[in-house]
Design an enzyme around this catalytic site. Structure first.
Site, PDB file in Angstrom:
ATOM      1  N   ASP A 165      36.736 -21.416  29.057  1.00 12.37           N
ATOM      2  CA  ASP A 165      36.634 -19.962  29.155  1.00 12.37           C
ATOM      3  C   ASP A 165      36.373 -19.396  27.762  1.00 12.37           C
ATOM      4  O   ASP A 165      37.259 -18.848  27.142  1.00 12.37           O
ATOM      5  CB  ASP A 165      37.958 -19.428  29.730  1.00 12.37           C
ATOM      6  CG  ASP A 165      37.729 -18.127  30.442  1.00 12.37           C
ATOM      7  OD1 ASP A 165      38.648 -17.628  31.081  1.00 12.37           O
ATOM      8  OD2 ASP A 165      36.597 -17.615  30.327  1.00 12.37           O
TER       9      ASP A 165
ATOM     10  N   LYS B 243      35.301 -16.840  25.999  1.00 16.32           N
ATOM     11  CA  LYS B 243      34.992 -15.471  25.585  1.00 16.32           C
ATOM     12  C   LYS B 243      35.782 -15.182  24.318  1.00 16.32           C
ATOM     13  O   LYS B 243      36.754 -15.869  24.040  1.00 16.32           O
ATOM     14  CB  LYS B 243      35.308 -14.472  26.705  1.00 16.32           C
ATOM     15  CG  LYS B 243      36.697 -14.546  27.281  1.00 16.32           C
ATOM     16  CD  LYS B 243      36.823 -13.527  28.435  1.00 16.32           C
ATOM     17  CE  LYS B 243      38.250 -13.341  28.832  1.00 16.32           C
ATOM     18  NZ  LYS B 243      38.667 -14.258  29.904  1.00 16.32           N
TER      19      LYS B 243
ATOM     20  N   ASN C  39      39.501 -15.607  23.817  1.00 15.33           N
ATOM     21  CA  ASN C  39      40.143 -16.930  23.864  1.00 15.33           C
ATOM     22  C   ASN C  39      39.871 -17.746  22.620  1.00 15.33           C
ATOM     23  O   ASN C  39      40.065 -18.958  22.628  1.00 15.33           O
ATOM     24  CB  ASN C  39      39.617 -17.704  25.090  1.00 15.33           C
ATOM     25  CG  ASN C  39      39.996 -17.015  26.378  1.00 15.33           C
ATOM     26  OD1 ASN C  39      41.022 -16.335  26.418  1.00 15.33           O
ATOM     27  ND2 ASN C  39      39.176 -17.148  27.379  1.00 15.33           N
TER      28      ASN C  39
ATOM     29  N   ASP D  59      42.077 -20.974  25.097  1.00 17.36           N
ATOM     30  CA  ASP D  59      42.500 -20.701  26.473  1.00 17.36           C
ATOM     31  C   ASP D  59      42.480 -21.971  27.302  1.00 17.36           C
ATOM     32  O   ASP D  59      41.528 -22.735  27.216  1.00 17.36           O
ATOM     33  CB  ASP D  59      41.522 -19.708  27.110  1.00 17.36           C
ATOM     34  CG  ASP D  59      41.990 -19.326  28.495  1.00 17.36           C
ATOM     35  OD1 ASP D  59      42.623 -18.283  28.623  1.00 17.36           O
ATOM     36  OD2 ASP D  59      41.773 -20.131  29.427  1.00 17.36           O
TER      37      ASP D  59
ATOM     38  N   THR E 112      36.032  -8.387  33.028  1.00 15.95           N
ATOM     39  CA  THR E 112      34.747  -8.547  32.373  1.00 15.95           C
ATOM     40  C   THR E 112      33.883  -9.617  33.017  1.00 15.95           C
ATOM     41  O   THR E 112      34.355 -10.703  33.355  1.00 15.95           O
ATOM     42  CB  THR E 112      34.899  -8.884  30.872  1.00 15.95           C
ATOM     43  OG1 THR E 112      33.587  -9.058  30.358  1.00 15.95           O
ATOM     44  CG2 THR E 112      35.684 -10.172  30.666  1.00 15.95           C
TER      45      THR E 112
END
Ligand SMILES: Cc1cc(Nc2nc(/C=C/c3ccccc3)nc3cc(N4CCN(C)CC4)ccc23)n[nH]1
Length: 274
Positions: free
Chosen positions: A134, A136, A139, A152, A169
């Site tokens: 993940d 983004k 994280n 994350d 998001t």
């Protein structure tokens, strides 16, 4: 050595660092060694409520097995009657997205260094058959040397599309995920394109005021480059080779590492040539 059985008594708890969906993260210190860690506290009733006990277990098994300089270490875990505690590596530099928000956008040197670190960490994960981390900005953490750490472990087991709609998001979702099609490793390559754009411009490329418009912009790969900040042609070239709808045509992780913009701008001391 046999796995040590940890307990809360082994740690002195410090300030809260942040609050996640299933619990809080605290600064902590192992009492004997004085070793600084981050302690993530997850409430068992939350896990039961969202039925994700097995996912957490699997994430922890994967995470503790992944040893890479750009992946935050999970040293161990323990539990009491109502909580599970994850003993995590402490990244002293804090959250990358706070640096991004503070500066507005990053230099090409920093952006290239972070993209290279992510490509190396993802290549390592893909070798271990672990996909779509993940990745983004929320994280991503920075250690005391400014080295990027993917933090994350809410990854892959729960389909990201479901989780993302819950969390809001969609900016980082690849087209095949937006369409809920079978997806593979290439989703991470798409996300690297999104992140590269966001590092350089300060906003994700398909941002819109509502989810429907974001969906449409992703599906149409409705990409444009603002005239400011000024970004090099090579950086735009890399982004254009990653934000490709046909996942089989996206630049591979290996090719990302060899891309002229990366080779020219990534800071060799901040990466790990392992
Ligand atoms: C797991 C972990 C965290 C961590 N380090 C840090 N996490 C979080 C915020 C964490 C967080 C956790 C859950 C939800 C939201 C945020 N914030 C941090 C802020 C930090 N500082 C020190 C540096 N300052 C520039 C900014 C504030 C340092 C480390 C941080 N190391 N390992």
């Amino acid at each position: 050595s046999p796995k040590k059985q940890w307990s809360l008594q082994d740690f002195e708890i410090g300030k809260p660092l942040g609050k996640g969906k299933f619990g809080r993260v605290y600064l902590a210190r192992e009492a004997k060694s004085k070793y600084i860690v981050a302690l993530k506290v997850i409430f068992k009733e939350q896990l039961e409520k969202y039925k994700i006990q097995h996912q957490l277990k699997r994430e922890m098994e994967i995470q503790s097995g992944l040893r890479h300089p750009n992946i935050l270490r999970l040293y161990g875990w323990f539990h009491d009657s109502e909580r599970i505690f994850l003993i995590l590596e402490y990244a002293h530099g804090g959250e990358l997205y706070r640096e991004l928000r503070k500066r507005g956008f990053l230099s090409e040197n920093k952006a290239a260094t972070y993209i290279l670190s992510l490509a190396q960490a993802l290549a390592f994960c893909h070798e271990k058959d672990v996909i779509h981390r993940d990745i983004k900005p929320e994280n991503l953490l920075l250690d005391h040397e400014g080295r990027l750490k993917i933090a994350d472990f809410g990854w892959s087991v729960q389909s990201r599309a479901k989780r993302r709609t819950m969390c809001g998001t969609l900016d980082y979702l690849a087209p095949e995920m937006v369409e809920n099609k079978a997806h593979d490793y290439a989703v991470d390559n798409w996300t690297l394109g999104i992140l590269c754009y966001e590092f350089l411009y300060g906003v994700p490329p398909f941002e819109a005021e509502n989810q429907t418009d974001t969906f449409r912009r992703i599906m149409n790969v409705d990409l444009s480059f603002p005239s400011t900040p000024c970004v090099s042609t090579e950086a735009k070239d890399l982004i254009l080779r990653l934000l490709v709808k046909d996942s089989s045509k996206r630049l591979s992780l290996q090719k990302i590492m060899e891309h002229p913009w990366i080779v020219k701008n990534a800071d060799p001391t901040s990466i790990c040539n392992k």
